[in-house]
Design an enzyme around this catalytic site. Structure first.
Site, PDB file in Angstrom:
ATOM      1  N   ARG A  52      28.341  47.294  47.099  1.00  0.00           N
ATOM      2  CA  ARG A  52      28.949  47.373  45.770  1.00  0.00           C
ATOM      3  C   ARG A  52      29.223  45.954  45.298  1.00  0.00           C
ATOM      4  O   ARG A  52      29.106  44.987  46.055  1.00  0.00           O
ATOM      5  CB  ARG A  52      30.205  48.245  45.737  1.00  0.00           C
ATOM      6  N   GLY A  53      29.572  45.837  44.014  1.00  0.00           N
ATOM      7  CA  GLY A  53      29.667  44.531  43.374  1.00  0.00           C
ATOM      8  C   GLY A  53      28.369  44.256  42.643  1.00  0.00           C
ATOM      9  O   GLY A  53      27.278  44.352  43.226  1.00  0.00           O
ATOM     10  N   ARG A  97      23.090  53.008  39.529  1.00  0.00           N
ATOM     11  CA  ARG A  97      24.438  52.856  38.963  1.00  0.00           C
ATOM     12  C   ARG A  97      24.275  52.218  37.589  1.00  0.00           C
ATOM     13  O   ARG A  97      23.727  51.116  37.482  1.00  0.00           O
ATOM     14  CB  ARG A  97      25.350  52.015  39.860  1.00  0.00           C
ATOM     15  N   ASP A 239      30.952  43.349  35.773  1.00  0.00           N
ATOM     16  CA  ASP A 239      29.730  44.102  36.022  1.00  0.00           C
ATOM     17  C   ASP A 239      28.749  44.015  34.863  1.00  0.00           C
ATOM     18  O   ASP A 239      27.550  44.175  35.055  1.00  0.00           O
ATOM     19  CB  ASP A 239      30.076  45.565  36.293  1.00  0.00           C
ATOM     20  N   ASN A 249      34.393  45.797  33.810  1.00  0.00           N
ATOM     21  CA  ASN A 249      34.733  45.475  35.194  1.00  0.00           C
ATOM     22  C   ASN A 249      35.490  46.674  35.788  1.00  0.00           C
ATOM     23  O   ASN A 249      35.748  47.667  35.106  1.00  0.00           O
ATOM     24  CB  ASN A 249      35.573  44.193  35.271  1.00  0.00           C
ATOM     25  N   LYS A 250      35.854  46.554  37.041  1.00  0.00           N
ATOM     26  CA  LYS A 250      36.516  47.644  37.756  1.00  0.00           C
ATOM     27  C   LYS A 250      37.710  48.181  36.968  1.00  0.00           C
ATOM     28  O   LYS A 250      38.471  47.418  36.365  1.00  0.00           O
ATOM     29  CB  LYS A 250      36.977  47.142  39.126  1.00  0.00           C
TER      30      LYS A 250
END
Length: 372
Positions: A52-53, A97, A239, A249-250
């Site tokens: 992830r990332g 994703r 992201d 982003n998250k």
């Protein structure tokens, strides 16, 4: 604790004919590497957050295209059939994703090598170049970002934008590592980052193993620490960054930006140029991935919420450009960003231009202060 080389963890490597991923779901308890030799298994690993990332996902996706090419070789495909197999596989990999732009970008670059007539070795060389360029970019981001931070600085970061989220070294944590090396860093506050706790599990693990001071906090404690004067800067990753400078982003990043704005704390986004997406006009055009309800309602197989309860579980949120002090890239520090204009400048301007300020930045600063 013996200190490792800064950012020495490599979550994505390619050994022999297989993609090797650190299974980040198992950290911090166990450091487990998975060997993957099938591109469909690589897609599953991306979807299931083995890796992830945004940058790391992109690197893994690029190598997944190589796996598809190897499968075509084993099947004896040649010419048009070989290229069609690779192109079809690449399209599926890019959809694994949807929010992280680096995935489609890296997959596209490796697939383009196939479309241009390159064979499997050419694809592998392209994927390796993406990995090497990411590590180099991360170190440059670290240098650029460290210069922005004051002495005796406490930085708050969200999720994990470190070596584990990239090719190595990290974006937001690249800034942290560089600041620590420069003797400027007093403390890193890492949010737990609900619901999968990437901050508590991954960021704290990375920093602890390198001897960098880190304190884990609940997501809901961040605003209070800012109010108490404990935080001098917020640094997060990204992201996807839209043309107007809005940042995906998250989930939870937007709330941190609002709190930082209220307390007049600089809010920095650290990301490579590959995360800039001038084709997306604004944050409203970014697809936000919705993840499974079980990530919220269950913990290690034990149900925590009542049966039948409704769940909303977005993986990301959008932070509007006016809440962002600057975007830190390997090509310079972008303020008041119009990403479309900046991309044109990066492509055509001299490499020596390190800081690109867009017209109206001063007005943007005034708007930010007006919210406080």
């Amino acid at each position: 604790m013996a200190r490792d080389q800064k950012g020495s963890v490599r979550p994505v490597t390619f050994a022999g004919d297989a993609l090797v991923l650190i299974d980040q779901r198992r950290l911090p308890g166990r450091l487990v590497r998975l060997r993957i030799d099938d591109h469909n298994a690589a897609v599953a690993a991306i979807r299931d957050m083995v890796v992830r990332g945004a940058p790391a996902i992109g690197i893994a996706g690029g190598y997944a295209v190589v796996l598809a090419a190897q499968a075509a070789d084993r099947a004896g495909l040649v010419g048009h059939e070989w290229r069609k197999h690779v192109a079809d596989a690449a399209a599926g990999i890019a959809r694994a994703r949807p929010t992280a732009v680096n995935l489609a970008w890296a997959v596209g670059k490796v697939a383009a090598a196939a479309a241009a007539g390159g064979g499997t070795e050419a694809l592998r060389a392209e994927a390796a170049a993406i990995l090497a360029a990411d590590v180099s970019a991360n170190r440059a981001i670290g240098r650029e970002g460290s210069a922005l931070l004051p002495e005796e600085c406490a930085v708050l970061t969200h999720c994990n934008a470190g070596a584990l989220a990239t090719g190595g070294f990290g974006t937001a944590l690249g800034v942290v590592r560089a600041a620590h090396d420069a003797g400027k860093l007093r403390m890193v506050f890492a949010t737990e980052t609900r619901p999968l706790q990437q901050g508590m599990r991954l960021t704290a693990w990375e920093l602890r193993r390198e001897g960098i001071p880190v304190t884990v906090i609940a997501d809901s404690a961040a605003a209070w620490l800012m109010r108490c004067g404990e935080v001098q800067a917020v640094v997060v990753g990204a992201d996807r960054i839209a043309r107007n400078g809005d940042v995906a982003n998250k989930i939870g990043t937007y709330a941190l930006a609002i709190a930082a704005c209220r307390h007049r704390i600089p809010f920095y986004v650290a990301a490579p140029v590959s995360t800039l997406d001038p084709a997306t006009r604004s944050g409203t055009d970014i697809i936000i991935e919705e993840r499974s309800a079980g990530e919220l309602t269950e913990f290690k197989g034990r149900r925590l919420a009542p049966l039948g309860v409704s769940v909303v579980n977005p993986a990301f949120d959008i932070t509007p450009a006016e809440l962002i002090t600057a975007i830190i890239t390997e090509s310079g520090v972008l303020r008041g960003p119009d990403v479309g204009r900046i991309m044109e400048s990066l492509e055509s301007g001299p490499a020596a231009e390190r800081t690109l300020d867009c017209p109206g930045n001063e007005a943007g600063e005034s708007r930010r202060m007006g919210h406080a």
